[in-house]
Structure formats: structure tokens, C-alpha cells
Design a protein around this motif. Structure first.
Motif, mmCIF file in Angstrom:
data_model
loop_
_atom_site.group_PDB
_atom_site.id
_atom_site.type_symbol
_atom_site.label_atom_id
_atom_site.label_comp_id
_atom_site.label_asym_id
_atom_site.label_seq_id
_atom_site.Cartn_x
_atom_site.Cartn_y
_atom_site.Cartn_z
ATOM 1 N N MET A 15 1.049 -1.141 0.439
ATOM 2 C CA MET A 15 0.062 -0.058 -0.034
ATOM 3 C C MET A 15 1.071 1.317 -0.132
ATOM 4 O O MET A 15 2.402 1.275 0.346
ATOM 5 N N ASN A 16 0.404 2.377 -0.377
ATOM 6 C CA ASN A 16 1.222 3.366 -0.322
ATOM 7 C C ASN A 16 0.870 4.050 0.772
ATOM 8 O O ASN A 16 -0.011 4.753 1.332
ATOM 9 N N ALA A 17 2.558 4.625 1.159
ATOM 10 C CA ALA A 17 2.282 4.729 2.604
ATOM 11 C C ALA A 17 1.681 5.887 2.995
ATOM 12 O O ALA A 17 1.258 6.643 4.133
ATOM 13 N N ALA A 18 1.460 6.840 2.343
ATOM 14 C CA ALA A 18 1.016 8.589 2.399
ATOM 15 C C ALA A 18 -0.352 7.820 3.095
ATOM 16 O O ALA A 18 -0.976 8.733 3.470
ATOM 17 N N LEU A 19 -0.767 7.326 1.575
ATOM 18 C CA LEU A 19 -2.043 7.104 2.153
ATOM 19 C C LEU A 19 -2.299 6.279 3.160
ATOM 20 O O LEU A 19 -3.812 6.681 3.634
ATOM 21 N N LEU A 20 -2.202 5.296 3.179
ATOM 22 C CA LEU A 20 -2.797 5.288 4.719
ATOM 23 C C LEU A 20 -2.185 5.768 6.101
ATOM 24 O O LEU A 20 -2.406 5.915 6.974
ATOM 25 N N GLY A 21 -0.930 6.575 5.769
ATOM 26 C CA GLY A 21 -0.699 7.057 6.887
ATOM 27 C C GLY A 21 -1.813 8.323 6.886
ATOM 28 O O GLY A 21 -2.140 9.162 7.791
ATOM 29 N N GLU A 22 -2.351 8.881 5.803
ATOM 30 C CA GLU A 22 -3.409 10.177 5.241
ATOM 31 C C GLU A 22 -5.089 9.215 6.579
ATOM 32 O O GLU A 22 -5.130 9.871 7.356
ATOM 33 N N ALA A 23 -5.107 7.696 5.707
ATOM 34 C CA ALA A 23 -6.203 7.299 7.025
ATOM 35 C C ALA A 23 -6.013 6.976 8.282
ATOM 36 O O ALA A 23 -7.057 7.438 9.098
ATOM 37 N N LYS A 135 -20.305 18.670 10.848
ATOM 38 C CA LYS A 135 -20.751 18.097 9.098
ATOM 39 C C LYS A 135 -19.341 17.924 8.254
ATOM 40 O O LYS A 135 -18.551 16.938 7.545
ATOM 41 N N ARG A 136 -18.795 19.620 8.325
ATOM 42 C CA ARG A 136 -17.467 19.799 6.784
ATOM 43 C C ARG A 136 -16.336 19.167 7.976
ATOM 44 O O ARG A 136 -15.455 18.018 7.232
ATOM 45 N N ARG A 137 -16.222 18.792 8.760
ATOM 46 C CA ARG A 137 -14.453 18.694 9.545
ATOM 47 C C ARG A 137 -14.923 17.080 9.586
ATOM 48 O O ARG A 137 -13.696 16.408 9.032
ATOM 49 N N THR A 138 -15.715 16.163 9.465
ATOM 50 C CA THR A 138 -16.306 14.493 10.068
ATOM 51 C C THR A 138 -16.102 14.569 8.487
ATOM 52 O O THR A 138 -15.431 13.257 8.258
ATOM 53 N N ARG A 139 -16.798 14.950 7.276
ATOM 54 C CA ARG A 139 -16.649 14.527 5.520
ATOM 55 C C ARG A 139 -14.988 14.707 5.480
ATOM 56 O O ARG A 139 -14.441 13.547 4.896
ATOM 57 N N ARG A 140 -14.082 15.588 6.193
ATOM 58 C CA ARG A 140 -12.465 15.917 5.568
ATOM 59 C C ARG A 140 -12.331 14.423 6.364
ATOM 60 O O ARG A 140 -11.032 13.630 5.475
ATOM 61 N N ALA A 141 -12.381 14.479 7.403
ATOM 62 C CA ALA A 141 -11.738 13.276 8.375
ATOM 63 C C ALA A 141 -12.735 11.933 7.978
ATOM 64 O O ALA A 141 -11.360 10.772 7.208
ATOM 65 N N LEU A 142 -13.422 11.628 7.069
ATOM 66 C CA LEU A 142 -13.789 10.221 6.038
ATOM 67 C C LEU A 142 -13.147 10.362 4.958
ATOM 68 O O LEU A 142 -12.955 8.876 4.926
ATOM 69 N N GLY A 143 -13.186 11.506 4.541
ATOM 70 C CA GLY A 143 -11.962 11.363 3.632
ATOM 71 C C GLY A 143 -10.953 9.954 3.605
ATOM 72 O O GLY A 143 -10.136 9.225 2.740
ATOM 73 N N LYS A 144 -10.302 10.929 3.994
ATOM 74 C CA LYS A 144 -8.519 10.432 5.063
ATOM 75 C C LYS A 144 -8.692 9.104 5.578
ATOM 76 O O LYS A 144 -7.525 8.148 4.793
ATOM 77 N N ILE A 145 -9.920 9.191 5.765
ATOM 78 C CA ILE A 145 -9.622 7.723 6.712
ATOM 79 C C ILE A 145 -10.116 5.952 5.464
ATOM 80 O O ILE A 145 -9.200 5.782 5.032
ATOM 81 N N MET A 146 -10.071 6.866 4.507
ATOM 82 C CA MET A 146 -11.235 5.674 3.428
ATOM 83 C C MET A 146 -9.949 6.152 2.178
ATOM 84 O O MET A 146 -9.977 5.761 1.475
ATOM 85 N N ALA A 147 -8.509 7.290 2.135
ATOM 86 C CA ALA A 147 -7.547 7.573 1.117
ATOM 87 C C ALA A 147 -7.246 6.655 0.695
ATOM 88 O O ALA A 147 -6.802 6.483 -0.415
ATOM 89 N N PRO A 148 -6.942 5.225 1.407
ATOM 90 C CA PRO A 148 -6.184 4.415 0.663
ATOM 91 C C PRO A 148 -7.443 3.807 -0.948
ATOM 92 O O PRO A 148 -6.507 2.559 -1.542
ATOM 93 N N LEU A 149 -8.389 4.143 -0.281
ATOM 94 C CA LEU A 149 -9.474 3.334 -1.499
ATOM 95 C C LEU A 149 -9.190 3.955 -2.773
ATOM 96 O O LEU A 149 -9.419 3.812 -4.261
ATOM 97 N N ALA A 150 -7.847 5.241 -2.961
ATOM 98 C CA ALA A 150 -7.883 5.918 -4.251
ATOM 99 C C ALA A 150 -6.534 5.391 -4.907
ATOM 100 O O ALA A 150 -5.976 5.933 -5.457
ATOM 101 N N GLY A 151 -6.360 4.343 -3.773
ATOM 102 C CA GLY A 151 -4.466 3.766 -4.618
ATOM 103 C C GLY A 151 -5.388 2.460 -4.673
ATOM 104 O O GLY A 151 -6.058 2.262 -5.385
ATOM 105 N N ARG A 152 -4.668 1.128 -4.099
ATOM 106 C CA ARG A 152 -4.713 -0.605 -5.271
ATOM 107 C C ARG A 152 -6.324 -0.844 -4.071
ATOM 108 O O ARG A 152 -6.308 -2.560 -4.616
ATOM 109 N N SER A 153 -6.648 -0.261 -2.957
ATOM 110 C CA SER A 153 -7.443 -0.891 -2.000
ATOM 111 C C SER A 153 -8.387 -0.304 -2.618
ATOM 112 O O SER A 153 -8.637 0.464 -3.695
ATOM 113 N N ASP A 154 -9.515 -1.540 -3.069
ATOM 114 C CA ASP A 154 -10.886 -1.464 -3.662
ATOM 115 C C ASP A 154 -11.975 -1.416 -1.469
ATOM 116 O O ASP A 154 -13.426 -0.954 -2.246
ATOM 117 N N VAL A 155 -11.768 -2.008 -1.311
ATOM 118 C CA VAL A 155 -13.030 -2.212 0.045
ATOM 119 C C VAL A 155 -12.292 -1.773 1.209
ATOM 120 O O VAL A 155 -11.133 -2.365 2.052
#
Length: 299
Positions: A15-23, A135-155
Motif C-alpha cells: 500500500m502507498n505509505a502516504a495514503l496509509l498515513g492519511e488514513a 459535518k464538514r470536519r467529519t467529511r474531511r476526516a472520512l475522506g482521509k480514513i478512506m484515502a487508501p481506496l484511491a490507490g490499490r485498495s478497493d474495499v
């Protein structure tokens, strides 16, 4: 609580290390946001710890470490600890797919949320209110938690487990309580105008209802000391009381819990108000010719 990132075949070796760190950063921000709004109780904020990552699908075990431990050594956080956080995470991700039709605060200390697709679920009331106010802060945090889904991960799979369980035991014996896909990740990513300069705050204010629209909850208008302002109505309990016959008079005074979002698109400041809850209501002054007061304009 276990976060497992996998591909469609059920495995993921790298996994991309930067994406995992963001999660991991997103997980800490999500818990911090809940704690800041007392969604996890009134005590000090819990600490998010991480176990060493094991080989196989990329699995991260996060330990929600409360500031204080109970006499038996079990980690405790108001609202169910990791379970409460997992529930909040499940509600937040589900809100990316469907809208809320109604919610009811139950005497058990939970809130029953009914979704537009007819399904419902319960969440600790404190956590529900915290999510609504950020809501806005929560959505930003969710985007970071799911960041690895922008790379090799699908689920992304989230499981609950005990602090004494091994990572393998949690994976093998605990059911998936939250599942997110690349579609959820795309929905959670900030829109172009959602810059880091945007601000959000929650406060209470007294005011009157100038006009209401029961077909479009984004077209309500209230009058406060700051003047007349459009607002989105999201207090479904209040709407139900109105539907059962609560009269709305122009001179009546209401206490509103407001979430204000301030953005600066193209250098121009824009403020939007959302009525999270009508916390109080008292009859206003009416003259002798109109003892009951006139009704609020309604569409």
C-alpha cells in the motif's frame, strides 16, 4: 477497532505509505472531532493507538485508549468506546449514500435515525449531535480514513474487537460492522470550494420564524438580532410536532441551535446556517386586535 484494506480478491500485499498515513490521521481526527463535541462523554479525549501491522491484507488495529480505566482494566469511553466510534463511523459513511428522513431521541440515550431508503439504525445521542455539529470536519476526516481506496485498495472493512484479542482473532471471528468502497471515498472527498480556509461553528441564538417551506427544508427564513437569514431546517422532531398541530406564530420566540459554515469562494465570504435543533419556544407579544398572533408564512 480493526481497519482492513483489501482488493476485490480479498488480499492486498502493498500500500502507498502516504495514503496509509492519511488514513491513520483521519481516524485520529474523526475520534478527536467526536470528543471535542462531547460525543464520547465529558472526560478527556481518548488516544488512538496502533498495533504493528501484520503481513497479508493491510490490516490496522486501532486501540481507543480512554484517559481512565475501569477497576477491571477494561478501556471505557462513554457511548460504547470503540463500538460507539464504529457506530458513528457507520452512520457517517451511510450519510454519504442516502439522506436522513427523520430521527428520534430515545429515552435509552440513543437516537434512532431513519434513512430515505427506509432503513434505520441507532447511535448514541451524544455522538449523533456531535456529528451534526461538525459535518464538514467529519467529511474531511472520512475522506482521509478512506484515502487508501484511491490507490490499490478497493474495499475498507471495519471490525470491532477487544484489546486482548489478536489481530488474526478479530479478522476471523468479528463481523464487518462498516464497509466502504471507492464510491464512498469519492463522495467524501472535499468539493473544490471546501478549502482548508472554511470554518464551522455551532451556537445557540434566539429568533423568530419569518417564513417556512415544508417542501424544501433549505428555504426556511429566521429573524435574529443579526437580521433576517435563510436557514436549512434539520430538526425533524420539531417538524413532526408542527405536523401534529404545533402553531407557528410570527411573534413567537424560538431558541435555535445553529451550525454556521463560513467559506470564501473566489475571495468572497459566504455564510450558511443550518437549524440543528429547536431547543426552546415561548409565546411572543401580540396586540389586542390579534390575541393569537398571525401565522408564519408557509409554502
Amino acid at each position: 477497532m480493526q481497519l482492513r484494506f483489501r482488493d476485490l480478491d480479498g488480499e492486498l500485499q502493498v500500500m502507498n505509505a502516504a495514503l496509509l498515513g492519511e488514513a491513520l490521521q483521519g481516524m485520529a481526527e474523526f475520534v478527536g472531532s467526536l470528543s471535542a463535541e462531547r460525543g464520547l462523554g465529558d472526560g478527556p479525549p481518548p488516544e488512538v493507538l496502533v498495533r504493528p501491522i501484520r503481513e497479508g491484507s493491510v490490516v490496522v488495529d486501532t486501540l481507543i485508549h480512554a484517559a481512565q480505566q475501569d477497576p477491571f482494566g477494561a478501556l471505557t469511553v462513554a457511548g460504547g468506546g470503540a463500538a460507539g466510534i464504529a457506530t458513528a463511523l457507520r452512520v457517517s459513511i451511510r450519510s454519504l449514500r442516502v439522506t436522513v428522513s427523520s430521527f428520534d431521541h430515545l429515552p435509552t440515550g440513543t437516537t434512532k435515525v431513519t434513512w430515505s431508503d427506509g432503513e434505520s439504525q441507532e447511535i448514541p445521542t451524544a455522538a449523533w449531535k456531535a456529528l451534526q455539529s461538525q459535518k464538514r470536519r467529519t467529511r474531511r476526516a472520512l475522506g482521509k480514513i478512506m484515502a487508501p481506496l484511491a490507490g490499490r485498495s478497493d474495499v475498507l472493512e471495519v471490525r470491532e474487537g477487544g484489546a486482548t484479542q489478536t489481530s488474526e482473532e478479530i479478522t476471523e471471528s468479528s463481523p464487518v460492522v462498516v464497509e466502504a468502497t471507492t464510491d464512498d471515498y469519492r463522495a467524501a472527498r472535499p468539493e473544490p470550494q471546501d478549502s482548508e480556509d472554511s470554518q464551522e461553528r455551532t451556537f445557540e441564538v434566539e429568533g423568530r420564524l419569518k417564513s417556512v417551506d415544508f417542501d424544501d427544508n433549505s428555504k426556511w427564513q429566521i429573524v435574529t438580532l443579526e437580521g433576517s437569514r435563510k436557514a436549512i431546517m434539520e430538526d425533524y422532531d420539531f417538524l413532526e410536532r408542527v405536523d401534529r398541530g404545533l402553531p407557528l406564530r410570527k411573534d413567537d420566540i424560538f431558541q435555535f441551535l445553529i451550525r454556521e459554515e463560513v467559506t470564501s469562494p473566489n475571495g468572497r465570504t459566504k455564510r450558511s446556517w443550518t437549524i440543528l435543533e429547536v431547543t426552546g419556544h415561548r409565546q411572543g407579544y401580540h396586540d389586542d386586535d390579534d390575541e393569537q398572533g398571525s401565522d408564519v408564512d408557509a409554502d
